[in-house]
Design an enzyme around this catalytic site. Structure first.
Site, PDB file in Angstrom:
ATOM      1  N   ASP A   1     -30.401  31.000  59.012  1.00  0.00           N
ATOM      2  CA  ASP A   1     -30.327  29.811  58.154  1.00  0.00           C
ATOM      3  C   ASP A   1     -29.364  30.171  57.030  1.00  0.00           C
ATOM      4  O   ASP A   1     -29.695  30.946  56.143  1.00  0.00           O
ATOM      5  CB  ASP A   1     -31.719  29.468  57.609  1.00  0.00           C
ATOM      6  CG  ASP A   1     -31.718  28.241  56.691  1.00  0.00           C
ATOM      7  OD1 ASP A   1     -30.630  27.865  56.205  1.00  0.00           O
ATOM      8  OD2 ASP A   1     -32.802  27.677  56.454  1.00  0.00           O
TER       9      ASP A   1
ATOM     10  N   ARG B   1     -26.534   8.372  71.303  1.00  0.00           N
ATOM     11  CA  ARG B   1     -27.544   9.422  71.092  1.00  0.00           C
ATOM     12  C   ARG B   1     -27.078  10.762  71.658  1.00  0.00           C
ATOM     13  O   ARG B   1     -27.443  11.819  71.151  1.00  0.00           O
ATOM     14  CB  ARG B   1     -28.910   8.999  71.677  1.00  0.00           C
ATOM     15  CG  ARG B   1     -29.992  10.049  71.512  1.00  0.00           C
ATOM     16  CD  ARG B   1     -31.419   9.485  71.419  1.00  0.00           C
ATOM     17  NE  ARG B   1     -31.696   8.350  72.272  1.00  0.00           N
ATOM     18  CZ  ARG B   1     -31.863   8.409  73.601  1.00  0.00           C
ATOM     19  NH1 ARG B   1     -31.784   9.570  74.219  1.00  0.00           N
ATOM     20  NH2 ARG B   1     -32.099   7.311  74.287  1.00  0.00           N
TER      21      ARG B   1
ATOM     22  N   TYR C   1     -37.360  29.166  53.820  1.00  0.00           N
ATOM     23  CA  TYR C   1     -37.535  27.762  53.461  1.00  0.00           C
ATOM     24  C   TYR C   1     -38.948  27.332  53.861  1.00  0.00           C
ATOM     25  O   TYR C   1     -39.298  27.378  55.038  1.00  0.00           O
ATOM     26  CB  TYR C   1     -36.478  26.899  54.154  1.00  0.00           C
ATOM     27  CG  TYR C   1     -36.681  25.431  53.886  1.00  0.00           C
ATOM     28  CD1 TYR C   1     -36.470  24.913  52.615  1.00  0.00           C
ATOM     29  CD2 TYR C   1     -37.125  24.580  54.881  1.00  0.00           C
ATOM     30  CE1 TYR C   1     -36.691  23.578  52.360  1.00  0.00           C
ATOM     31  CE2 TYR C   1     -37.339  23.233  54.630  1.00  0.00           C
ATOM     32  CZ  TYR C   1     -37.126  22.749  53.368  1.00  0.00           C
ATOM     33  OH  TYR C   1     -37.356  21.425  53.107  1.00  0.00           O
TER      34      TYR C   1
ATOM     35  N   LYS D   1     -27.230  20.054  51.718  1.00  0.00           N
ATOM     36  CA  LYS D   1     -27.031  20.878  50.533  1.00  0.00           C
ATOM     37  C   LYS D   1     -25.534  21.099  50.286  1.00  0.00           C
ATOM     38  O   LYS D   1     -24.823  20.153  50.045  1.00  0.00           O
ATOM     39  CB  LYS D   1     -27.805  22.182  50.703  1.00  0.00           C
ATOM     40  CG  LYS D   1     -29.240  21.992  51.241  1.00  0.00           C
ATOM     41  CD  LYS D   1     -30.168  21.261  50.296  1.00  0.00           C
ATOM     42  CE  LYS D   1     -31.499  20.873  50.931  1.00  0.00           C
ATOM     43  NZ  LYS D   1     -32.273  21.957  51.534  1.00  0.00           N
TER      44      LYS D   1
HETATM   45  C1  LIG Z   1     -33.263  22.080  52.544  1.00  0.00           C
HETATM   46  C2  LIG Z   1     -33.349  23.252  53.411  1.00  0.00           C
HETATM   47  C3  LIG Z   1     -33.771  23.139  54.738  1.00  0.00           C
HETATM   48  C4  LIG Z   1     -34.220  21.821  55.329  1.00  0.00           C
HETATM   49  O1  LIG Z   1     -33.156  20.918  55.391  1.00  0.00           O
HETATM   50  P1  LIG Z   1     -33.299  19.305  55.289  1.00  0.00           P
HETATM   51  O2  LIG Z   1     -31.898  18.843  55.351  1.00  0.00           O
HETATM   52  O3  LIG Z   1     -33.996  19.014  53.977  1.00  0.00           O
HETATM   53  O4  LIG Z   1     -34.140  18.875  56.433  1.00  0.00           O
HETATM   54  C5  LIG Z   1     -33.770  24.287  55.513  1.00  0.00           C
HETATM   55  N1  LIG Z   1     -33.408  25.485  55.017  1.00  0.00           N
HETATM   56  C6  LIG Z   1     -33.008  25.625  53.736  1.00  0.00           C
HETATM   57  C7  LIG Z   1     -32.605  26.968  53.236  1.00  0.00           C
HETATM   58  C8  LIG Z   1     -32.967  24.517  52.899  1.00  0.00           C
HETATM   59  O5  LIG Z   1     -32.581  24.666  51.617  1.00  0.00           O
END
Ligand SMILES: *Cc1c(COP(=O)(O)O)cnc(C)c1O
Length: 373
Positions: free
Chosen positions: A167, A47, A99, A192
């Site tokens: 982000d 962990r 997001y 992604k």
């Molecule tokens: C998908 C996404 C998230 C969240 O990520 P997860 O892996 O689904 O938890 C955050 N920011 C953006 C821009 C995203 O496309």
């Protein structure tokens, strides 16, 4: 060496014990304690830290030009940890357009938060308070692809003693490296583009410098336990090795789709920073290179029903949420984001994959034609 080279070879690491080019998969959750009661391996329990993270974390650190990276069980686990590492007294400023899942959590979690239009720097300056510890940005931002001037926002953050976190899920280090423009922390939904194959969920934080805030992030990751599995970390590294060719192709496809659909009589507006007519284009050109990302949105003439009808009539594009995979995805975003979302009801979000651009365009054109007939 160029980042393309580092990514393709996963930093070129070779396993010492076996000389394997592809890394071995360690599944052990615990490590042997030495007879003197120490841990010479430096590892105790999975962990807190996992050898499966070493290579993907080191590669992501290199690609972003940071000092360290930490993998998480999802993008949301990474993003929420970035905020939880602050204290309850800290004020944060986040974008109005971001997001949606993170915006929803933030507004439920904290009342010490302001949502601002990050394109209006005067509004942002006025939102700063003596206890503002973090400005969070997403550029281009979901789902309307507004562009934030990273360097300008970094200046405002730092003048007020705050950190800037970005982000960077949709930009990826192929297109934008936020640290070069003054950001302090970068977050990715590695689900992604970093993985790129729509077959795992993962997240990451990267820091420009190792400091007390970063120590708290690492401690919290171990305490909250939102850690990635070993096999997912292994798959993620495999995905990251093709990051550059995938993202470059997706960018070229998105640009071609945006240009073609701008001239389509059934499309009211194309939202893509790569279009010279886009309000964010000049800033995007300053901080993005090699393309303007693989994400774009279209607003369909005829409103919400025509937009949903267009999504219903595609044959090649896949109707699904998420983004950044090799296959192209289309989504009626307002249905997902629900009440309170700034997303227009006639908007379709497109994640361009790596298929042939003409095939993708032809499919959209026939679906638009059918839905708006
Ligand atoms: C998908 C996404 C998230 C969240 O990520 P997860 O892996 O689904 O938890 C955050 N920011 C953006 C821009 C995203 O496309």
């Amino acid at each position: 060496m160029k980042n393309e080279t580092l990514a393709a070879q996963g930093l070129g690491w070779v396993d010492d014990a076996t000389r394997a080019i592809s890394p071995p998969l360690h599944l052990s959750s615990t490590y042997l304690r030495d007879v003197d009661n120490g841990y010479r391996s430096g590892r105790e329990y999975i962990r807190a830290d996992n050898p499966a993270f070493d290579q993907p974390e080191a590669l992501l650190t290199a690609l972003e030009g940071g000092a360290d990276a930490a993998l998480f069980a999802s993008g949301m686990a990474a993003a929420t940890c970035a905020f939880l590492a602050l204290t309850g007294e800290d004020h944060v400023i986040v974008p109005k357009v971001m997001y949606w899942g993170l915006r929803k959590w933030l507004t439920e979690w904290s009342s010490n938060i302001d949502l601002v239009d990050m394109r209006d720097l005067d509004v942002l300056k006025r939102a700063m308070r003596p206890n503002t510890r973090m400005i969070w940005i997403e550029t281009p931002s979901n789902p309307t692809w507004e562009v934030t001037d990273i360097a300008a926002v970094a200046e405002i953050a730092h003048a007020g003693g705050a950190m800037l976190a970005a982000d960077s899920t949709c930009s990826t280090p192929v297109v934008t490296r936020p640290f070069e423009h003054g950001a302090d922390v970068v977050m990715h939904s590695a689900t992604k583009y970093l993985n790129g194959h729509s077959d795992l969920i993962a997240g990451a934080l990267v820091t420009k410098e190792k400091n007390a805030y970063w120590d708290r992030v690492l401690t919290l990751r171990a305490q909250l336990g939102g850690v990635l599995g070993s096999f997912e970390a292994w798959l993620l590294l495999r995905g990251m090795r093709t990051l550059f060719p995938r993202v470059k192709t997706a960018c070229a496809n998105a640009q071609a789709i945006a240009e073609r659909l701008s001239a389509n009589p059934n499309v009211a507006e194309v939202l893509y920073p790569g279009l010279k007519t886009s309000p964010g284009h000049a800033i995007a050109a300053k901080q993005m290179s090699g393309g303007f990302g693989g994400m774009l949105s279209i607003r369909v003439k005829g409103g919400e029903q025509a937009a949903i009808g267009t999504a219903a009539n595609v044959k090649l594009w896949k109707r699904a949420t998420s983004l950044g995979g090799v296959e192209s995805l289309i989504e009626h975003r307002a249905s997902v984001e629900g009440a309170g979302s700034p997303c227009p009801p006639d908007l379709l979000r497109l994640s361009a994959g790596v298929e042939d651009a003409d095939d993708l365009i032809a499919d959209l054109e026939q679906a638009l034609e059918k839905a708006t007939r």
